[in-house]
Design an enzyme around this catalytic site. Sequence first.
Site: not given
Ligand code: URA
Length: 233
Positions: A102
């Site tokens: 993310d």
């Molecule tokens: N889980 C999440 O919520 N975000 C990420 O970037 C990776 C795993």
Amino acid sequence: MKLVRHIANLGYGSRKDVQRLIRQKRVTDSAGRPLSDHELIAHDEIRIDGEPLDPPQGSVILLNKPVGYTCSAADQGHIVYDLLPDRFRHRKPTMSTVGRLDRDTSGLLLLTDDGTLLHKIISPKSHVPKVYEVTLARPLEGNEGDVFASGSLMLKSEKTPLLPAELEVTGEKSARLTLREGRYHQIRRMFAAVGNHVEALHRSKVGNLTLDGLEEGHWRLCDESDIEKLLPS
Ligand code: URA
């Protein structure tokens, strides 16, 4: 033409641009001898303006992703490709991220143009563990480890339960979580499901590969020993 295509596919420009570089004698071997259109010598021996070429096709790149960068090339704002040489956006085949982090997640991100390897790393069937350091808004209750390890946690709008995940408590509001799959916003949704909120998330390890001192925002090419660490047998 082979040399031209090889260099153009690495994103150095159109075939015409590369032909111009060759005419200008800027494409040489490692001893400085100008190469012609039809010559194709070993990748590692080719120089442009005296500099070695970017990594060849089939390479894997390790990037320490900062918060604030997205993994999608189509996104507005900062994208992870901004952290790589501009040429990398024009490579054929494309350098894709191996799964996604993310925008607000930092840490270990891989990119490759090797589709088979990419699939092996992200497929839940390969069981490659991905380790995340999680900072939470509220103290842990104590039951989260059992819930995440159960293999029966269903997240909203998912059709199958999550695979078992391992939680190691590292502080009152911090934990290390190991996943073997990667669903959309998975960790944020897992902690939301147990009444908490993720404040910060950092991926520290994929397989046995760690960032090992690679500075935030920096990248390096993976060698064979890195790939062995990625896919431990
Ligand atoms: N889980 C999440 O919520 N975000 C990420 O970037 C990776 C795993």
